[in-house]
Design an enzyme around this catalytic site. Structure first.
Site, PDB file in Angstrom:
ATOM      1  CG  HIS A 108      -6.009   2.286   5.096  1.00 21.46           C
ATOM      2  ND1 HIS A 108      -5.526   3.201   5.912  1.00 21.46           N
ATOM      3  CD2 HIS A 108      -4.883   1.358   4.814  1.00 21.46           C
ATOM      4  CE1 HIS A 108      -4.257   2.931   6.255  1.00 21.46           C
ATOM      5  NE2 HIS A 108      -3.938   1.654   5.835  1.00 21.46           N
ATOM      6  CB  SER A 133       4.682  -1.707  12.183  1.00 14.73           C
ATOM      7  OG  SER A 133       4.250  -0.317  12.244  1.00 14.73           O
ATOM      8  CD  GLU A 135      -3.308   5.736   6.482  1.00 14.37           C
ATOM      9  OE1 GLU A 135      -3.109   5.688   5.324  1.00 14.37           O
ATOM     10  OE2 GLU A 135      -2.208   5.155   7.124  1.00 14.37           O
ATOM     11  CE  LYS A 137      -0.205   3.388   4.785  1.00 18.29           C
ATOM     12  NZ  LYS A 137      -0.316   3.609   6.151  1.00 18.29           N
ATOM     13  N   GLY A 168       2.147   2.474  10.862  1.00 21.74           N
ATOM     14  CA  GLY A 168       3.261   3.552  10.702  1.00 21.74           C
ATOM     15  C   GLY A 168       3.531   3.882  11.932  1.00 21.74           C
ATOM     16  CD  GLU A 195      -3.617  -2.061   7.246  1.00 16.18           C
ATOM     17  OE1 GLU A 195      -2.669  -2.533   6.652  1.00 16.18           O
ATOM     18  OE2 GLU A 195      -4.175  -1.079   6.974  1.00 16.18           O
ATOM     19  CG  ASN A 203      -1.825   1.277   1.572  1.00 14.04           C
ATOM     20  OD1 ASN A 203      -1.721   2.064   0.696  1.00 14.04           O
ATOM     21  ND2 ASN A 203      -2.363   1.462   2.688  1.00 14.04           N
TER      22      ASN A 203
HETATM   23  P1  PGA Z   1       2.706   0.263   7.836  1.00 12.29           P
HETATM   24  O1  PGA Z   1       1.005   0.683   6.905  1.00 12.29           O
HETATM   25  O2  PGA Z   1       3.055  -0.822   7.281  1.00 12.29           O
HETATM   26  O3  PGA Z   1       3.677   1.381   7.314  1.00 12.29           O
HETATM   27  O4  PGA Z   1       2.371   0.112   9.227  1.00 12.29           O
HETATM   28  C1  PGA Z   1       0.145  -0.465   6.781  1.00 12.29           C
HETATM   29  C2  PGA Z   1      -0.953   0.129   6.184  1.00 12.29           C
HETATM   30  O5  PGA Z   1      -1.363   1.187   6.505  1.00 12.29           O
HETATM   31  O6  PGA Z   1      -1.568  -0.538   5.282  1.00 12.29           O
END
Ligand code: PGA
Length: 246
Positions: free
Chosen positions: A93, A208, A95, A11, A170, A164, A9
């Protein structure tokens, strides 16, 4: 049995130049025995598709509209994603749920729109830190997934689910393999009540995931790969995670 799936992903990261380097790094590092895909920003999908020609890496988007077509300025329909060859689209997601006020029902409607065009939705669910600390993890992920189950009915077996935990995205904090597995087991049980395909559905873990924790996460009984954010932006890291899934 289930074949692991690793999805990058990206982003809102990248440029034509950096994407080119990343994709050529992946081409050199592959192929992997797990299924692999990258979900990239809309403007770069077509160029990504071209760059991945001849590889077995799939590509997709990070969101789609719940609407079929029409006066929805700025939105991208799943028909358009299908038209340019997208295999996957991430929906719900955290976000988008947090910054764009996406409700459980909107996420479910997006998943339905994607499936209607043959694009596999990767439906994200996950609790915040406050929800986990309040002991609400199960209730939250069940509520989020139930909306999708009720909306898709008999098609629910066609989706990919990504667990998630918001507090792990993140942040460098990862759910322990046991923590992740216990939520995945809850999700699979919920799916099993809705479809006979539950045992063949892929449930990804995200938050992560890095080369050094991927293998242990993917070894859990109900974890069938990962949704990878930060580490998907580095060819060496993403390749190592793909290898760990194979
Ligand atoms: P990350 O993000 O691996 O940077 O924690 C995962 C995601 O948001 O899909």
């Amino acid at each position: 049995m289930r074949r692991n799936l690793v999805v990058g992903n990206w982003k809102m990261h990248g440029s034509r130049a950096s994407n080119g380097l990343l994709l050529s790094g992946l081409k050199e590092a592959g192929p992997w025995s797990a299924d692999v895909a990258v979900c990239v920003p809309f403007p770069y999908i077509t160029e990504t598709a071209l760059a991945l020609t001849g590889t077995n890496v799939s590509f997709g988007a990070q969101d789609c509209s719940a609407h079929e077509q029409g006066a929805f300025t700025g939105e991208v329909s799943s028909a358009m994603l299908a038209d340019i060859g997208c295999r996957y689209v991430i929906v719900g997601h955290s976000e988008r749920r947090a910054y764009h006020a996406e409700s459980d029902q909107l996420v479910a409607d997006k998943a339905k729109a994607a499936l209607a065009h043959g694009v596999t939705p990767i439906v994200c669910v996950g609790e915040t830190l406050a929800e986990r600390e309040a002991g609400q993890t199960e209730a939250v992920v069940k509520r989020q997934l139930s909306a999708v189950i009720h909306t898709l009915t008999h098609c629910i077996g066609e989706i990919v689910v990504a667990y998630e935990p918001v507090w792990a995205i993140g942040t460098g904090l990862t759910a322990s393999p046991a923590q992740a597995q216990s939520v995945h087991a809850v999700l699979r049980t919920l799916l099993a009540a809705a479809t006979q395909k539950a045992s063949s559905m892929r449930l990804l873990y995200g938050g992560s995931v890095k080369p050094d924790n991927a293998a242990e996460l993917f070894a859990q009984a109900d974890i069938d790969g990962g949704l990878i954010g930060g580490a998907a932006l580095k060819a060496a890291d993403f390749s190592a995670i793909c290898r760990a899934a194979g």
